[in-house]
Enzyme design. Structure first.
Site, mmCIF file in Angstrom:
data_model
loop_
_atom_site.group_PDB
_atom_site.id
_atom_site.type_symbol
_atom_site.label_atom_id
_atom_site.label_comp_id
_atom_site.label_asym_id
_atom_site.label_seq_id
_atom_site.Cartn_x
_atom_site.Cartn_y
_atom_site.Cartn_z
ATOM 1 N N HIS A 6 -3.589 5.773 2.949
ATOM 2 C CA HIS A 6 -4.570 4.352 3.019
ATOM 3 C C HIS A 6 -3.959 3.368 3.071
ATOM 4 O O HIS A 6 -4.775 2.627 3.696
ATOM 5 C CB HIS A 6 -4.692 4.506 1.289
ATOM 6 C CG HIS A 6 -5.337 3.572 0.397
ATOM 7 N ND1 HIS A 6 -4.816 2.699 0.116
ATOM 8 C CD2 HIS A 6 -6.956 4.283 -0.516
ATOM 9 C CE1 HIS A 6 -5.619 1.568 0.031
ATOM 10 N NE2 HIS A 6 -6.719 2.722 -0.176
ATOM 11 N N SER B 262 -11.069 -1.484 -1.276
ATOM 12 C CA SER B 262 -10.046 -1.029 -0.316
ATOM 13 C C SER B 262 -10.296 -1.320 1.119
ATOM 14 O O SER B 262 -8.953 -2.186 1.627
ATOM 15 C CB SER B 262 -9.849 0.287 -0.832
ATOM 16 O OG SER B 262 -8.852 0.585 -1.443
ATOM 17 N N ASP C 198 0.995 -1.647 -0.477
ATOM 18 C CA ASP C 198 -0.287 0.137 -0.425
ATOM 19 C C ASP C 198 1.288 1.033 -0.113
ATOM 20 O O ASP C 198 2.110 0.990 -0.294
ATOM 21 C CB ASP C 198 -1.370 -0.081 1.597
ATOM 22 C CG ASP C 198 -2.573 0.548 0.981
ATOM 23 O OD1 ASP C 198 -2.517 1.243 0.586
ATOM 24 O OD2 ASP C 198 -3.360 -0.084 0.979
#
Ligand SMILES: *[C@@H]1O[C@H](CO)[C@@H](O)[C@H](O)[C@H]1NC(C)=O
Ligand SMILES: *[C@@H]1O[C@H](CO)[C@@H](O)[C@H](O)[C@H]1NC(C)=O
Ligand SMILES: *[C@@H]1O[C@H](CO)[C@@H](O)[C@H](O)[C@H]1NC(C)=O
Length: 786
Positions: A234, A567, A161
């Site tokens: 994220h 996600s 990520d």
């Protein structure tokens, strides 16, 4: 190449990502004169001639043989150093190198070269709906599968990520044992990331950027930390969702606090940073998967996707095949391109493909119109500036007549006239620019509030956002009503009220409208997605340098943020897989996936069939796969459908791949097709998808399955199959009597088509022993006879 775009609508991406895509595009075009691109070159290591002492030396000689024949020897050596950006040797064998198209073509014909793929860009699968609230996934609050239930200390989850924010309390290692001795990973350092940022929770952190730099130029050290530190948020969010330690009183901007924790709070995290402010590249992703497998991860969590082209050209598919061979469970996000059909990515059968669903909480907010009508929408606005609920404010809408432009272009930067909106509540239609940014535009023009209305593209699905001014999202139908009110009343007024968190929402879960849908573009016989898990309004840890809306103008800093997207659902499944792995360390990735799929449920909390948010109708296996994840049951599934690496290869043998294409998976030419499967439908998958071919004469199809008893030694199961309109379905035998644990028994299912229906039919097959219900979804597709 038949690929379906995974270019999400602009508004689904963060402003930063959008901005940097443009930036990287500009850099790319200015580099065009060099005309060199990154290629991923798969090598057959068994073809290495003995004169080379190691594989790298051999790879280098291959590249040398095709580049710069005119240069002096030492110049070539210097040049080659720059050309080869990665050597791969665990999940994948080969290298990534910068080559011209001509050089790549030459290399393709060299002995020992199996395949060459151009580097491609992947995207994070998030719809950024940053917002307020302490929201925990339903499965965290409803169940108590804590330390007592499983001791998952030595399961390691690799998260590919944007890196991690190590100071987050979610990464506290209090109470965790020392790093397992078999761990071979490392803690790489760089700006803002030192050795001490790794601990007994974050046991590894690495960065992968050579492919990114080859494509976009040097990493901008202002925009990115060139280290495992997460600029974006994220990666911190997904890692914390997998295995974050419990944090009491977690909240966003002071709203309803709760305990935030990962699905497997005792598992370890290894962060592999592959995404930078301008995107994520397949050569870096491939290198990270390769490295993670060599480091010793048990589970890989990958909330990324590219397009779907084919099994052998998609480097995530190829790399995850290698990971699966080494016993690593791989879960990936399905994509946010729903509700369009055939919008899935990451569809390989050895990957667990995860769609998104809602939970039983939401964040209501009311629009009260001057005519007395009250309409409920959603918002996560919280700020010093609130509207008075006892006052009415002028309400304006700039669209709605024949001379006005596309309503979605309302409220874009520079489109609002201060004189028309100052002191007023402005109605904006969703689309084109990020939702929170539209609010920023209204605010800058002097507006006091915003009503953000859905267009037909979004229907009634509402996304809660952490707006910068009082703002409420409203569905399409009621949005129309509000606009009608404004267009027919010269003195239209409204006020906005924010009502915090509401629990116990029914029905829930619901499949999110944005969640990508089947059928599987590559192989109809492999049902995808595999499962849905919470992916709407998920609270988890956040980066300390980015505001909750991700807008550069957002100066707010928060420890937790709420995001939506597949996600967010993928790391739920990764964490639950880690739990299962810790309870059953000997289980294969396929057994873990089977446990997750066969215990899923297909009903909501009103005991009605799971619904689809985009249609408000019952969802189908093309929307939800096997159903909604049920972690507690997944720990003890009773039976599993196991699949060995050679079986996945046999599946590929049914896919009309050329020997070269198959070679991408065969590695060292060791695997050969034994043609044990009559069709792709014979892969021992926990879901059943039968396709009646165009040949009119074929009206009967048989598929085979084998189940392994993982419950009590003596277990007697009997089967139940839902009725179908177009087919008669028969299971033989209809009872399975096990006498010992790990015993395998086979059965076959015969489908006899009586009427070729124009639409696919959906149902299920369940093996029951009085304790366990081992359910497989069934899809029957009748192709029209020629
Ligand atoms: C969860 O665990 C806590 C502490 O052990 C306990 O107080 C609570 O009742 C449990 N909740 C459920 C739903 O079992
Ligand atoms: C139609 O919309 C335009 C732009 O929003 C506005 O300038 C114009 O006055 C409107 N016309 C009518 C008849 O309402
Ligand atoms: C399993 O046992 C039941 C009786 O308990 C019997 O009726 C059935 O035929 C057996 N099934 C098989 C496949 O042997």
């Amino acid at each position: 190449m038949a690929k379906h775009p995974i270019i999400t609508p602009m508004e689904k991406m963060s402003f930063i990502l959008t901005f940097c895509f443009l930036l990287s595009f500009i850099v790319l075009s200015s580099n065009a004169e060099f005309a060199k691109k990154t290629y991923i070159i798969q090598m057959d290591n068994s073809a290495k001639p003995d004169i080379f002492s190691n594989h790298q030396e051999w790879y280098t000689s291959k590249v040398k043989s095709v580049v710069y024949k005119s240069l002096e020897a030492d110049e070539i050596d210097n040049n080659i150093e720059d050309r080869i950006i990665y050597n791969y040797n665990t999940a994948f064998q080969g290298m990534a190198a910068k080559l011209s198209q001509e050089e790549a073509k030459k290399l393709e014909n060299e002995d020992g070269v199996v395949a060459i793929f151009p580097d491609t860009k992947y995207q994070l699968h998030t719809t950024r709906s940053p917002s307020f609230l302490g929201l925990e996934p339903i499965i965290q609050t409803k169940n108590n599968f804590s330390k007592k239930l499983v001791d998952d200390h030595d399961v390691i989850v690799g998260v590919l990520d944007t890196g991690v924010w190590p100071e987050s309390e979610s990464f506290s290692d209090i109470g965790m044992k020392p790093v397992p001795s078999h761990w071979k990973g490392a803690c790489e350092t760089g700006r803002g990331f030192r050795k001490h940022h790794c601990n007994n929770k974050i046991i590894g952190a690495r960065i992968f950027y050579h492919g990114y730099e080859a494509a976009t130029g040097k990493i901008d050290e202002q925009a990115d930390f060139k280290s495992p530190r997460d600029q974006d948020g994220h990666g911190t969010h997904t890692a914390a969702t997998v295995a974050g330690s419990p944090v009491h009183g977690a909240n966003l901007l002071g709203y309803a606090s709760g305990t935030a924790r990962g699905m497997a709070p005792n598992a370890r995290i290894a962060a592999y940073k592959v995404c930078w402010s301008g995107g994520c590249f397949s050569s870096d992703i491939l290198s990270a998967v390769d490295r993670a497998v060599a480091d010793g991860v048990n589970v890989l969590s990958i909330s990324l996707g590219g397009g779907v082209s084919s099994y052998y050209r998609d480097s995530l598919s190829v790399a995850s095949f290698g990971a699966m061979e080494k016993g690593v469970f791989v879960s990936c996000s399905a994509g946010n391109a729903g509700p369009d059909p055939v919008s899935l990515t990451n569809v390989s059968p050895w990957i667990t493909t995860v769609g998104a669903s809602t939970m039983d909480r939401d964040f209501p907010a009311d629009v009260s119109l001057g005519n007395g009508r009250k309409i409920t929408g959603t918002s996560l606005y919280k700020g010093k500036t609130m509207l008075s609920v006892n006052k009415q404010y002028p309400l304006v809408y700039m669209g709605g007549n024949s001379t006005s432009p596309d309503p979605r272009s309302l409220c874009l930067e520079g489109t609002l006239d201060r004189r028309a909106v100052a002191g007023k509540i402005v109605i904006c239609d969703r689309g084109i620019s990020p939702r929170v940014q539209k609010g920023q535009v209204v605010k800058s023009a002097g507006g006091v509030g915003m009503i953000l209305t859905n267009t037909a593209a979004n229907g009634e699905e509402l996304v809660a956002d952490c707006h910068l001014l009082p703002a409420i999202a409203i569905g399409e139908k009621e949005g129309k009503e509000i606009k009608q009110y404004v267009l027919t009343n010269k003195k239209a007024t409204a006020t906005l009220a924010f009502l915090n968190t509401r629990l116990g929402i029914t029905p829930s879960p619901i499949v999110a409208a944005f969640s990508s849908r089947g059928p599987n573009f590559l192989t109809l016989e492999i049902l995808k997605p595999d499962i849905v898990a919470p992916g709407v309004n998920i609270l988890a840890a956040w980066s300390g340098v980015t505001g909750p809306s991700s807008l550069p103008t957002d100066r707010r800093r928060v420890k937790f943020n709420i995001l939506s997207g597949t996600s967010m659902s993928c790391p739920h499944v990764s964490g639950i897989a880690a739990m299962i792995k810790s309870k059953h360390p000997e289980w294969s990735p396929a057994a873990i996936k089977s446990a997750i799929m066969t215990t899923a449920y297909v009903h909501d909390n009103t005991i009605k069939p799971l619904k689809d948010a985009s249609s408000d109708e019952p969802s189908t296996p093309y929307d939800h796969g096997a159903g909604h994840i049920n972690p507690r049951k997944a720990l003890e599934p009773g039976l599993v459908y196991d699949i060995k690496p050679q079986d996945y290869f046999e599946f590929l043998c049914t896919q009309k791949l050329t020997p070269t294409e198959l070679g991408v998976f065969a590695k060292n030419s060791k695997r050969v097709c034994r043609n044990t499967f009559a069709s792709a439908g014979d892969l021992n998958y926990p879901a059943i998808s039968v396709v009646f071919p165009e040949k009119a004469s074929t009206s009967e199809m048989t598929i085979h399955r084998t189940v392994t008893n993982v419950g009590p030694d003596v277990s007697k199961y009997h089967v139940i199959v839902t009725p179908f309109k177009g087919s008669v379905v028969k299971v033989e035998p209809d009872t399975l009597n096990f006498t010992r644990k790990y015993e395998k028994l086979s059965y076959k299912v015969t489908f006899k088509a009586t009427t070729r229906l124009s639409e696919p039919e959906f149902g299920g097959l369940v093996w029951k022993d009085g304790v366990h219900k081992v359910r497989s979804p069934i899809v029957i597709t009748y192709l029209p006879p020629i």
